[in-house]
Write an enzyme that holds these catalytic residues in place. Structure first.
Site, short mmCIF file in Angstrom:
data_model
loop_
_atom_site.label_atom_id
_atom_site.label_comp_id
_atom_site.label_asym_id
_atom_site.label_seq_id
_atom_site.Cartn_x
_atom_site.Cartn_y
_atom_site.Cartn_z
N ASP A 58 -80.02 -15.69 65.08
CA ASP A 58 -78.64 -16.03 65.43
C ASP A 58 -78.05 -14.84 66.19
O ASP A 58 -78.57 -13.73 66.13
CB ASP A 58 -77.81 -16.35 64.18
CG ASP A 58 -76.67 -17.31 64.47
OD1 ASP A 58 -76.38 -17.57 65.66
OD2 ASP A 58 -76.06 -17.82 63.51
N ASP A 59 -76.95 -15.10 66.91
CA ASP A 59 -76.33 -14.00 67.65
C ASP A 59 -75.68 -12.99 66.71
O ASP A 59 -75.73 -11.79 66.95
CB ASP A 59 -75.33 -14.53 68.71
CG ASP A 59 -74.32 -15.52 68.15
OD1 ASP A 59 -74.37 -15.83 66.93
OD2 ASP A 59 -73.48 -16.01 68.92
N ASP A 92 -71.28 -12.96 60.32
CA ASP A 92 -69.90 -12.50 60.08
C ASP A 92 -69.61 -12.56 58.58
O ASP A 92 -69.89 -11.61 57.85
CB ASP A 92 -68.94 -13.39 60.90
CG ASP A 92 -67.49 -12.93 60.84
OD1 ASP A 92 -67.06 -12.41 59.81
OD2 ASP A 92 -66.75 -13.10 61.84
O1 LIG Z 1 -71.28 -15.51 59.26
P1 LIG Z 1 -70.38 -16.67 59.65
O2 LIG Z 1 -68.95 -16.44 59.24
O3 LIG Z 1 -70.91 -17.99 59.20
O4 LIG Z 1 -70.30 -16.69 61.24
C1 LIG Z 1 -71.43 -16.55 62.06
C2 LIG Z 1 -71.68 -17.78 62.88
O5 LIG Z 1 -70.52 -18.09 63.68
C3 LIG Z 1 -70.90 -18.26 65.03
O6 LIG Z 1 -71.31 -19.58 65.29
P2 LIG Z 1 -70.26 -20.77 65.44
O7 LIG Z 1 -70.28 -21.55 64.17
O8 LIG Z 1 -68.94 -20.25 65.89
O9 LIG Z 1 -70.86 -21.73 66.54
P3 LIG Z 1 -71.67 -21.50 67.88
O10 LIG Z 1 -72.89 -20.67 67.54
O11 LIG Z 1 -72.02 -22.89 68.29
O12 LIG Z 1 -70.77 -20.81 68.86
C4 LIG Z 1 -72.11 -17.38 65.19
O13 LIG Z 1 -72.93 -17.83 66.27
C5 LIG Z 1 -72.81 -17.52 63.86
O14 LIG Z 1 -73.69 -18.64 63.87
N1 LIG Z 2 -67.98 -15.24 69.28
C1 LIG Z 2 -67.88 -14.98 67.96
N2 LIG Z 2 -68.11 -15.96 67.08
C2 LIG Z 2 -68.00 -15.64 65.76
N3 LIG Z 2 -68.16 -16.42 64.68
C3 LIG Z 2 -67.91 -15.66 63.60
N4 LIG Z 2 -67.57 -14.41 63.94
C4 LIG Z 2 -67.62 -14.38 65.30
C5 LIG Z 2 -67.38 -13.35 66.27
O1 LIG Z 2 -67.05 -12.20 65.96
N5 LIG Z 2 -67.52 -13.72 67.58
MG LIG Z 3 -73.45 -19.83 65.72
#
Ligand SMILES: O=P(O)(O)OC[C@H]1O[C@H](OP(=O)(O)OP(=O)(O)O)[C@H](O)[C@@H]1O
Ligand SMILES: Nc1nc2[nH]cnc2c(=O)[nH]1
Ligand SMILES: [Mg+2]
Length: 165
Positions: free
Chosen positions: A101-102, A105
């Site tokens: 994952d990127d 959080d």
């Molecule tokens: O640790 P957490 O609080 O769960 O947050 C982390 C997740 O939030 C973001 O995804 P998001 O659900 O925003 O969707 P996306 O990857 O489709 O942008 C990010 O890419 C992680 O997958």
């Molecule tokens: N882009 C982005 N997505 C998130 N989802 C949870 N935390 C983050 C953050 O810091 N940046």
């Molecule tokens: Mg995500």
């Protein structure tokens, strides 16, 4: 854990993201061999592509997740957290697979995917303190009150002089 307001903005360029993803590839290369990569959509897909190239991996699967309520507005930092929803999972326990994952959080997404794929090696580029214990390998830690802005979420725009802000 009580939610922490986001006070800092951390914009990441394509170049910086690429450099960090290659640093992650180095670390994972030492820990292999790997059977394949599972990208957590959508944020994990760009890092997955870079890892796949560097580690010469052709088997790439996805675990498709939605977590933030996109109805609040279009600015992620202001979004309301919703329940995690798994649209598509992966068969097996994740053994020999990199789960990418990127960022992590709060750790909510990480906990959910780890429960589904307990033997996968969970890697992220960025980690915040609350989610860090759930990650096997990450590259850069940022504070809990930081909102990371990825290059695919940004556009070039005029920046007013600091004195005018
Ligand atoms: O640790 P957490 O609080 O769960 O947050 C982390 C997740 O939030 C973001 O995804 P998001 O659900 O925003 O969707 P996306 O990857 O489709 O942008 C990010 O890419 C992680 O997958
Ligand atoms: N882009 C982005 N997505 C998130 N989802 C949870 N935390 C983050 C953050 O810091 N940046
Ligand atoms: Mg995500």
């Amino acid at each position: 854990m009580a939610s922490v307001p986001y006070r800092k903005d951390f914009p990441v360029s394509w170049e910086e993201l690429h450099r960090n993803a290659r640093a992650l590839s180095w670390r994972l290369l030492e820990l292999g061999p790997w059977k394949g990569i599972i990208a957590i959509t959508r944020g994990g897909m760009v890092p997955a592509a870079i890892l796949a190239r560097e580690l010469d991996i052709r088997l790439i699967d996805t675990i498709c997740v939605t977590s933030y309520d996109k109805s609040a507005d279009n600015d992620g930092a202001a979004m309301v957290r919703g329940d995690l929803n798994i649209i598509k999972s992966v068969e097996g326990d994740g053994e020999g697979m990199i789960l990418i994952d990127d960022l992590v959080d709060t750790g909510k997404t990480a906990q959910c995917v780890r429960d589904l794929l307990p033997k996968a090696h969970f890697a992220t580029i960025y980690a915040k303190p609350a989610g860090k214990p759930l990650v096997d390998t990450f590259i850069t830690e940022v504070s809990q009150d930081t909102w990371i802005r990825f290059p695919w979420d940004m556009d070039y725009a005029f920046a007013p002089p600091m004195a005018d802000r």
